[in-house]
Scaffold this motif. Structure first.
Motif, PDB file in Angstrom:
ATOM      1  N   MET A   1       0.844  -1.190   0.000  1.00 37.35           N
ATOM      2  CA  MET A   1       0.000   0.000   0.000  1.00 37.35           C
ATOM      3  C   MET A   1       0.882   1.242   0.000  1.00 37.35           C
ATOM      4  N   SER A   2       0.597   2.178  -0.899  1.00 34.31           N
ATOM      5  CA  SER A   2       1.386   3.404  -0.932  1.00 34.31           C
ATOM      6  C   SER A   2       0.492   4.623  -0.787  1.00 34.31           C
ATOM      7  N   ASP A   3      -0.371   4.865  -1.765  1.00 36.68           N
ATOM      8  CA  ASP A   3      -1.248   6.033  -1.707  1.00 36.68           C
ATOM      9  C   ASP A   3      -2.572   5.662  -1.030  1.00 36.68           C
ATOM     10  N   VAL A   4      -2.927   6.425   0.005  1.00 32.77           N
ATOM     11  CA  VAL A   4      -4.169   6.195   0.738  1.00 32.77           C
ATOM     12  C   VAL A   4      -4.900   7.523   0.872  1.00 32.77           C
ATOM     13  N   ARG A   5      -6.212   7.508   0.634  1.00 36.12           N
ATOM     14  CA  ARG A   5      -7.006   8.733   0.760  1.00 36.12           C
ATOM     15  C   ARG A   5      -7.755   8.698   2.085  1.00 36.12           C
ATOM     16  N   PHE A   6      -7.723   9.829   2.798  1.00 37.59           N
ATOM     17  CA  PHE A   6      -8.358   9.936   4.100  1.00 37.59           C
ATOM     18  C   PHE A   6      -9.369  11.077   4.116  1.00 37.59           C
ATOM     19  N   ASP A   7     -10.520  10.819   4.700  1.00 36.73           N
ATOM     20  CA  ASP A   7     -11.427  11.897   5.081  1.00 36.73           C
ATOM     21  C   ASP A   7     -10.975  12.401   6.449  1.00 36.73           C
ATOM     22  N   PHE A   8     -11.042  13.709   6.667  1.00 36.49           N
ATOM     23  CA  PHE A   8     -10.596  14.243   7.952  1.00 36.49           C
ATOM     24  C   PHE A   8     -11.298  15.565   8.246  1.00 36.49           C
ATOM     25  N   VAL A   9     -11.223  15.952   9.513  1.00 40.00           N
ATOM     26  CA  VAL A   9     -11.688  17.257   9.974  1.00 40.00           C
ATOM     27  C   VAL A   9     -10.475  18.035  10.471  1.00 40.00           C
ATOM     28  N   LYS A  10     -10.326  19.275  10.049  1.00 42.01           N
ATOM     29  CA  LYS A  10      -9.299  20.147  10.638  1.00 42.01           C
ATOM     30  C   LYS A  10      -9.960  20.848  11.820  1.00 42.01           C
ATOM     31  N   CYS A  11      -9.388  20.671  12.995  1.00 37.26           N
ATOM     32  CA  CYS A  11     -10.032  21.146  14.219  1.00 37.26           C
ATOM     33  C   CYS A  11      -8.987  21.761  15.138  1.00 37.26           C
ATOM     34  N   HIS A  12      -9.456  22.356  16.221  1.00 34.04           N
ATOM     35  CA  HIS A  12      -8.509  22.825  17.230  1.00 34.04           C
ATOM     36  C   HIS A  12      -9.158  22.856  18.606  1.00 34.04           C
ATOM     37  N   GLY A  13      -8.309  22.674  19.606  1.00 34.04           N
ATOM     38  CA  GLY A  13      -8.687  22.862  20.996  1.00 34.04           C
ATOM     39  C   GLY A  13      -7.800  23.932  21.570  1.00 34.04           C
ATOM     40  N   SER A  14      -8.386  25.071  21.899  1.00 29.39           N
ATOM     41  CA  SER A  14      -7.645  26.200  22.470  1.00 29.39           C
ATOM     42  C   SER A  14      -6.460  26.617  21.609  1.00 29.39           C
ATOM     43  N   GLY A  15      -6.651  26.556  20.288  1.00 30.16           N
ATOM     44  CA  GLY A  15      -5.602  26.972  19.364  1.00 30.16           C
ATOM     45  C   GLY A  15      -4.625  25.878  18.986  1.00 30.16           C
ATOM     46  N   ASN A  16      -4.675  24.731  19.664  1.00 26.40           N
ATOM     47  CA  ASN A  16      -3.857  23.565  19.352  1.00 26.40           C
ATOM     48  C   ASN A  16      -4.538  22.853  18.182  1.00 26.40           C
ATOM     49  N   ASP A  17      -3.992  22.939  16.966  1.00 26.66           N
ATOM     50  CA  ASP A  17      -4.737  22.495  15.786  1.00 26.66           C
ATOM     51  C   ASP A  17      -4.252  21.155  15.249  1.00 26.66           C
ATOM     52  N   PHE A  18      -5.204  20.398  14.688  1.00 27.12           N
ATOM     53  CA  PHE A  18      -4.928  19.035  14.243  1.00 27.12           C
ATOM     54  C   PHE A  18      -5.815  18.644  13.075  1.00 27.12           C
ATOM     55  N   PRO A  19      -5.330  17.780  12.182  1.00 23.66           N
ATOM     56  CA  PRO A  19      -6.227  16.971  11.366  1.00 23.66           C
ATOM     57  C   PRO A  19      -6.706  15.797  12.220  1.00 23.66           C
ATOM     58  N   LEU A  20      -7.989  15.478  12.117  1.00 20.51           N
ATOM     59  CA  LEU A  20      -8.623  14.433  12.927  1.00 20.51           C
ATOM     60  C   LEU A  20      -9.278  13.424  11.992  1.00 20.51           C
ATOM     61  N   ILE A  21      -8.934  12.153  12.161  1.00 20.80           N
ATOM     62  CA  ILE A  21      -9.431  11.084  11.295  1.00 20.80           C
ATOM     63  C   ILE A  21     -10.235  10.088  12.119  1.00 20.80           C
ATOM     64  N   ASP A  22     -11.405   9.698  11.604  1.00 23.35           N
ATOM     65  CA  ASP A  22     -12.152   8.581  12.177  1.00 23.35           C
ATOM     66  C   ASP A  22     -11.480   7.310  11.675  1.00 23.35           C
ATOM     67  N   ALA A  23     -10.661   6.704  12.535  1.00 23.19           N
ATOM     68  CA  ALA A  23      -9.832   5.563  12.137  1.00 23.19           C
ATOM     69  C   ALA A  23     -10.434   4.235  12.559  1.00 23.19           C
ATOM     70  N   ARG A  24     -11.696   4.225  12.949  1.00 24.61           N
ATOM     71  CA  ARG A  24     -12.286   2.984  13.475  1.00 24.61           C
ATOM     72  C   ARG A  24     -12.334   1.879  12.425  1.00 24.61           C
ATOM     73  N   GLY A  25     -12.386   2.239  11.162  1.00 23.25           N
ATOM     74  CA  GLY A  25     -12.440   1.208  10.124  1.00 23.25           C
ATOM     75  C   GLY A  25     -11.206   1.161   9.252  1.00 23.25           C
ATOM     76  N   ILE A  26     -10.095   1.734   9.731  1.00 23.76           N
ATOM     77  CA  ILE A  26      -8.878   1.808   8.920  1.00 23.76           C
ATOM     78  C   ILE A  26      -7.790   0.970   9.576  1.00 23.76           C
TER      79      ILE A  26
END
Length: 318
Positions: free
Chosen positions: A1-26
């Motif tokens: 496996m090389s290229d993988v496509r992910f759905d994600f949400v860009k979010c933050h908590g108190s300015g601490n920012d992250f991409p967030l992935i629902d990984a329950r099925g990955i």
């Protein structure tokens, strides 16, 4: 496996920012997730962030789990700003508003809380107990615990309190934060010296009024960051432990990204109430072989949430 496509949400908590992935099925290995983290958190890339958050399956009495990979691909024991965002995704996915959440080495409680301000989605999280046994880090400094005392191998005259939350934190109370000094101390810990092989987060903290703090953190695996949730929890605990603030009373914790509300119990459990803000969401392709991200599709922006948080953060900065 090389290229993988992910759905994600860009979010933050108190300015601490992250991409967030629902990984329950990955199904990816830890090494592959580390490459995804380096690709998506890269500030020079199309997404950027302080790290990568994953919502995972629950086990036992935990409704779901959380993993957090730092921008350098290392995995943290926890991230309390990130936990609020993962909790929000978990709440919405499962149709609940409270949950026990499994972390890498511990568990935490999360519950939907009253909004900090209109339109600011808010979660209260409780984690701990805060730990003072530095041998567990390990931190080799000739003492079983360090409370408002120098750390001899660090070569700094600052007095620190060493707190596990459960990730390791060195907290120093200062009259005024000197960012150059903070970075120097943080980089010394980031180098993983023999006396501190797993590194540590370093925070300089100003006491502001009877029940308020300002926290600035050099975060392990990230660097100087606008906000670190576990650092705010560790700093609040250290402030109560050393008699600077009171137990079981609300504490307002300010940071460069905004604020949270904290309460420290005499049982060393710490509660933080803060935002879990969606900024935008979409999908992206990651080349796992090269740990590179590309072909970003942005589906929508959460303009109302962004504006609501901006209003609160602007008020906090004043």
């Amino acid at each position: 496996m090389s290229d993988v496509r992910f759905d994600f949400v860009k979010c933050h908590g108190s300015g601490n920012d992250f991409p967030l992935i629902d990984a329950r099925g990955i199904a990816l290995s830890d090494g592959e997730w580390a490459k995804v983290a380096r690709a998506l958190a890269d500030r020079r890339g199309p997404v950027g962030g302080d790290g990568l958050l994953l919502l995972g399956q629950g086990a036992g009495d935990a409704a779901f789990s959380m993993r957090m990979f730092n921008a350098d691909g290392s995995e943290a024991e926890t991230c309390l700003n990130g936990l609020r965002c993962v909790a929000r995704m978990g709440f919405e996915a499962l149709g609940i508003d409270a949950a026990r959440v499994s972390l890498k080495t511990s568990e935490a409680e999360a519950v939907r809380d009253a909004d900090l301000a209109p339109g600011v989605y808010t979660v209260r999280e409780t984690a701990g107990p805060a730990g003072l046994d530095v041998a567990a880090w390990p931190l080799e400094a000739g003492a079983e615990r360090i409370v408002d005392a120098p750390v001899p191998p660090l070569g700094s005259d600052r007095r620190f309190t060493a707190v596990a939350m459960p990730n390791p934190h060195l907290v120093a109370f200062v009259d005024r934060v000197d960012e150059a000094e903070l970075v120097a101390v943080g980089e010394a810990c980031e180098a993983a010296p023999a006396w501190l092989p797993n590194r540590a987060n370093v925070s300089f903290v100003e006491v502001r009024g009877e029940q308020a703090l300002f926290v600035r953190t050099f975060e392990r695996g990230v660097g100087l960051t606008d906000s670190c949730g576990s650092a705010m929890a560790a700093s609040s605990f250290a402030a109560c432990l050393t008699g600077r603030l009171g137990y079981d009373a609300p504490i307002t914790v300010f940071n460069a990204g905004g604020l949270v509300r904290a309460t420290v119990g005499r049982d060393a459990m710490v509660s933080l109430s803060g935002n879990a803000t969606w900024e935008w969401w979409g999908s992206i392709e990651v080349d796992l072989a090269r740990a590179r991200a590309g072909d970003l599709t942005v589906e929508a922006h959460a303009d109302a949430e962004i504006a609501a948080w901006a209003a609160l953060a602007d008020a906090a900065s004043r």
